[in-house]
Motif scaffolding. Sequence first.
Motif, PDB file in Angstrom:
ATOM      1  N   ARG A   1       0.837  -1.208   0.000  1.00  0.00           N
ATOM      2  CA  ARG A   1       0.000   0.000   0.000  1.00  0.00           C
ATOM      3  C   ARG A   1       0.871   1.257   0.000  1.00  0.00           C
ATOM      4  O   ARG A   1       0.605   2.218  -0.712  1.00  0.00           O
ATOM      5  CB  ARG A   1      -0.907  -0.020   1.235  1.00  0.00           C
ATOM      6  CG  ARG A   1      -1.985   1.053   1.239  1.00  0.00           C
ATOM      7  CD  ARG A   1      -2.959   0.792   2.374  1.00  0.00           C
ATOM      8  NE  ARG A   1      -2.261   0.782   3.662  1.00  0.00           N
ATOM      9  CZ  ARG A   1      -1.979   1.894   4.346  1.00  0.00           C
ATOM     10  NH1 ARG A   1      -2.322   3.072   3.865  1.00  0.00           N
ATOM     11  NH2 ARG A   1      -1.357   1.827   5.501  1.00  0.00           N
ATOM     12  N   LEU A   2       1.960   1.230   0.784  1.00  0.00           N
ATOM     13  CA  LEU A   2       2.856   2.378   0.826  1.00  0.00           C
ATOM     14  C   LEU A   2       3.521   2.593  -0.532  1.00  0.00           C
ATOM     15  O   LEU A   2       3.683   3.741  -0.983  1.00  0.00           O
ATOM     16  CB  LEU A   2       3.929   2.167   1.900  1.00  0.00           C
ATOM     17  CG  LEU A   2       4.985   3.273   2.025  1.00  0.00           C
ATOM     18  CD1 LEU A   2       4.329   4.610   2.351  1.00  0.00           C
ATOM     19  CD2 LEU A   2       6.028   2.909   3.080  1.00  0.00           C
ATOM     20  N   ALA A   3       3.900   1.501  -1.194  1.00  0.00           N
ATOM     21  CA  ALA A   3       4.520   1.624  -2.516  1.00  0.00           C
ATOM     22  C   ALA A   3       3.570   2.298  -3.501  1.00  0.00           C
ATOM     23  O   ALA A   3       3.969   3.185  -4.269  1.00  0.00           O
ATOM     24  CB  ALA A   3       4.930   0.244  -3.028  1.00  0.00           C
ATOM     25  N   TRP A   4       2.298   1.891  -3.487  1.00  0.00           N
ATOM     26  CA  TRP A   4       1.308   2.502  -4.371  1.00  0.00           C
ATOM     27  C   TRP A   4       1.083   3.971  -4.031  1.00  0.00           C
ATOM     28  O   TRP A   4       0.958   4.821  -4.911  1.00  0.00           O
ATOM     29  CB  TRP A   4      -0.017   1.734  -4.295  1.00  0.00           C
ATOM     30  CG  TRP A   4      -0.027   0.501  -5.143  1.00  0.00           C
ATOM     31  CD1 TRP A   4       0.180  -0.788  -4.735  1.00  0.00           C
ATOM     32  CD2 TRP A   4      -0.231   0.436  -6.554  1.00  0.00           C
ATOM     33  NE1 TRP A   4       0.111  -1.651  -5.791  1.00  0.00           N
ATOM     34  CE2 TRP A   4      -0.147  -0.931  -6.928  1.00  0.00           C
ATOM     35  CE3 TRP A   4      -0.484   1.388  -7.530  1.00  0.00           C
ATOM     36  CZ2 TRP A   4      -0.303  -1.352  -8.245  1.00  0.00           C
ATOM     37  CZ3 TRP A   4      -0.632   0.970  -8.853  1.00  0.00           C
ATOM     38  CH2 TRP A   4      -0.547  -0.393  -9.190  1.00  0.00           C
ATOM     39  N   ILE A   5       1.067   4.284  -2.747  1.00  0.00           N
ATOM     40  CA  ILE A   5       0.869   5.674  -2.326  1.00  0.00           C
ATOM     41  C   ILE A   5       2.037   6.537  -2.806  1.00  0.00           C
ATOM     42  O   ILE A   5       1.840   7.666  -3.297  1.00  0.00           O
ATOM     43  CB  ILE A   5       0.713   5.760  -0.791  1.00  0.00           C
ATOM     44  CG1 ILE A   5      -0.631   5.154  -0.370  1.00  0.00           C
ATOM     45  CG2 ILE A   5       0.805   7.207  -0.307  1.00  0.00           C
ATOM     46  CD1 ILE A   5      -0.813   5.030   1.130  1.00  0.00           C
ATOM     47  N   ILE A   6       3.261   6.033  -2.697  1.00  0.00           N
ATOM     48  CA  ILE A   6       4.430   6.785  -3.146  1.00  0.00           C
ATOM     49  C   ILE A   6       4.353   7.041  -4.649  1.00  0.00           C
ATOM     50  O   ILE A   6       4.648   8.148  -5.128  1.00  0.00           O
ATOM     51  CB  ILE A   6       5.723   6.036  -2.777  1.00  0.00           C
ATOM     52  CG1 ILE A   6       5.957   6.114  -1.259  1.00  0.00           C
ATOM     53  CG2 ILE A   6       6.922   6.607  -3.527  1.00  0.00           C
ATOM     54  CD1 ILE A   6       7.112   5.264  -0.769  1.00  0.00           C
ATOM     55  N   ILE A   7       3.944   6.026  -5.405  1.00  0.00           N
ATOM     56  CA  ILE A   7       3.832   6.187  -6.861  1.00  0.00           C
ATOM     57  C   ILE A   7       2.781   7.234  -7.212  1.00  0.00           C
ATOM     58  O   ILE A   7       3.014   8.138  -8.030  1.00  0.00           O
ATOM     59  CB  ILE A   7       3.497   4.840  -7.524  1.00  0.00           C
ATOM     60  CG1 ILE A   7       4.700   3.902  -7.425  1.00  0.00           C
ATOM     61  CG2 ILE A   7       3.098   5.031  -8.988  1.00  0.00           C
ATOM     62  CD1 ILE A   7       4.421   2.492  -7.852  1.00  0.00           C
ATOM     63  N   VAL A   8       1.614   7.141  -6.570  1.00  0.00           N
ATOM     64  CA  VAL A   8       0.540   8.111  -6.845  1.00  0.00           C
ATOM     65  C   VAL A   8       0.967   9.511  -6.423  1.00  0.00           C
ATOM     66  O   VAL A   8       0.712  10.502  -7.129  1.00  0.00           O
ATOM     67  CB  VAL A   8      -0.755   7.694  -6.121  1.00  0.00           C
ATOM     68  CG1 VAL A   8      -1.819   8.786  -6.249  1.00  0.00           C
ATOM     69  CG2 VAL A   8      -1.273   6.374  -6.674  1.00  0.00           C
ATOM     70  N   ALA A   9       1.641   9.610  -5.273  1.00  0.00           N
ATOM     71  CA  ALA A   9       2.063  10.914  -4.752  1.00  0.00           C
ATOM     72  C   ALA A   9       3.154  11.548  -5.610  1.00  0.00           C
ATOM     73  O   ALA A   9       3.371  12.761  -5.531  1.00  0.00           O
ATOM     74  CB  ALA A   9       2.548  10.763  -3.313  1.00  0.00           C
TER      75      ALA A   9
END
Length: 269
Positions: A86-94
Amino acid sequence: MSMFQAIVLGLVQGLTEFLPISSSAHLVLVPYFMRWGEPDVIFDVGVHLGTLVAVVSYFWKDIIKLGIMFIRSLSNPNFRSEPDARLAWIIIVATIPAGLLGYLFESKFELLFAKPHLVGWFLLVTAILLIVSEYVNNRLIMPVQEVTLLRGVIIGFAQALAIAPGISRSGATIAVGMLTGLNRATAARFSFLLSVPIILGAGLVQLNDLLHMQVSWDYLLILAIGFITAGFSGYLAIKYFLRYVQKNSLSIFAIYCILIWLVVLIFGK
């Protein structure tokens, strides 16, 4: 460019990339006041890749875990609920806001690098963000894996603002993270992890330009010195800054930005 200049600018890039005082501002102002002329694009690529090595070296365990979980989540949606995925996806989106802004308006923002007085005013913006963030109450102590998507996107937009020289990427993202309720340590850790894709992306774009240029062996030595000093100083900046923010205010960095703004206001043209 001399070896001395390469060492100084490498140290400046490494320290200021991760401290909340704007590396882009210092790479404009240090050569300006020293009357060295602006660093060329090749050297800029070298020192930025040095800071990329620094952050990857410090967070390599986190990055490997995030990368593995991200790849697994692509083939199996069930993994997306895992904290690291989830953190990896958040970093990509951010990262998207900064990537889009850089792609669409890079040439316009590059013009600001030739205007030291504007860089000084942007440093004042960084100082204000840091001061305001210190007055937020009810900060949440949580692992970085528990940063929400909404917080991540808001911090991502703060990172996009840092395309302007003088607005510190780390300063803006940490301050906005604190304004959303995160404590300093969590906001700083998320900020540094968030820096990996944006520094990598910018470095790859510039590296493409570098491959089409011809440089001498002597200049490659200068480039290597800048790369090494930026990487070494960047690693130390991350290590000791993360310790510092656990118990100390960001106000000292705000004061520093204000002092530099005053210097530019008084002595800059």
